[in-house]
Design a protein around this motif. Sequence first.
Motif: not given
Length: 435
Positions: A305-311, A406-419
């Motif tokens: 099984t599995g799941g995901s977590v923030l952080g 390609p996504m604009p502001f990619y490093p930010i997109a990557r940090r924000v995506a989990p939230f």
Amino acid sequence: MPPAPEWPSSLWNAVTAPRAAAAPLRGTIEADAVVVGGGMCGLSTALHLARGGLSTVVLEGFELGWGASGRNNGQVIPTMSAVEPDALVRRFGETGERFVHLIAQSATTLFDLARDEKIDCEAEQTGWYQPAHSPGRVRLSENRVATWRRFGAPAELLDRDASTRLLGTDFWHGGMFNPTGGHINPLAFVRGLAAACERRGVVIHEHSIVTGYARDGDGWRVATAHGAVRARTVVLATNAYTDALTTHFERRIARSVVPILSWQMSTPPLNEAVRAALVPGRQAVSDTRADLRFFRYDARNRLVTGGSVLGTHKAAARVAANASARMAEAFPGLEGVRFTHVWNGRVGITLDRHPHIHRLAPDLWSWVGCNGRGVALSVALGRELARAIRGEPLDTLALPVTDVDPMPFYPIARRVAPFVLAWLKRRDHVEINPR
Ligand SMILES: Cc1cc2nc3c(=O)[nH]c(=O)nc-3n(C[C@H](O)[C@H](O)[C@H](O)COP(=O)(O)OP(=O)(O)OC[C@H]3O[C@@H](n4cnc5c(N)ncnc54)[C@H](O)[C@@H]3O)c2cc1C
């Protein structure tokens, strides 16, 4: 530089027969086609090219199956996670229709391939079940069943009683069942697929990170640290792992997908009494939540099984505790269940949640963005890419080609995506009223 790759401490890695390592590429070799990335898509493409008589080389930067293909839950699912068939048809017309048919057939494609090539991967075509987590979602399941049946999939709606019989719990409300789905040991499948490739003359090199490629006459030259392959056609099948081994390779593609960590875990083998009471028919199960609840048995009756977590702080312990509590909530007999293996992998999420297939230049193909559901799809897509490379007209194929985005502001997109995803999961608690 990304960290040096290591195998995750996965169940699949612990139980799967090893494969003799393929030598790194040294010097310059020639082939009709070169595939970059030794996961399910790359190897399926290579196998289908070789079946069609094309000499093919696979270059894997670490070891075959090290990406998502060797780490996933092994659920063979003939649908997308976030895109409905009609949306694909609206966007891509007849090509979209062909693509939906490809998805509808994709589980059968994978299980048939495993049978035809005698791949010993603990394959169980017991069906895939998507239970609905609220009454409103049963109506969603009803709509989905009707839609998939229009595209020829043998989907069925289970009412709550039938659902309870299938699962051994009335925690869910009914849902969509597709008998063509099921589950595999994904790493064993990858290794078996590689053996099938080699039987047909595909040349595989591991520990061969591709650092770049360039036009070379009427073909391409694909370079690694110690060698190169000259070929007419290139397929980039590096998906959510495109920047995992080197950040210099194909930044456009790497930046068109956000890798999100998905955690997986497996219990010890369950005793026969518990196993027989809980999903007695051994189907693969993943429900209608965005914060998916999913599980399947392996060949020794472990629940995976599995799941995901923030952080990242104590993420493995937190996600395991969460998954244990959730399993017990649905199946009280699993109260206190522990996990022997906990690991994670990158799921490639795209902004529009569609898989993206690109023809970057003549004879240069790529795909990214399974959005969490790419086991069956990547194998079927490999076959379709091979057909395109063998010269079949694009307007007969199930390849909804788009430009790389390609996504604009990619490093930010990557940090924000989990939230953002965590926020989307809040909708799981809100009832819906589908028409
Ligand atoms: C934890 C997890 C659980 C999942 N569960 C499911 C599931 O149950 N069902 C389902 O349908 N889907 C699931 N998925 C999705 C599915 O695993 C993927 O869609 C599928 O495996 C993608 O295969 P691929 O061949 O496209 O990419 P990958 O398997 O990721 O292969 C890419 C390969 O490219 C290699 N590579 C990268 N850069 C280079 C380079 N420069 N040079 C050479 N090689 C390079 C990597 O090492 C890697 O081996 C899951 C994914 C994850 C991560």
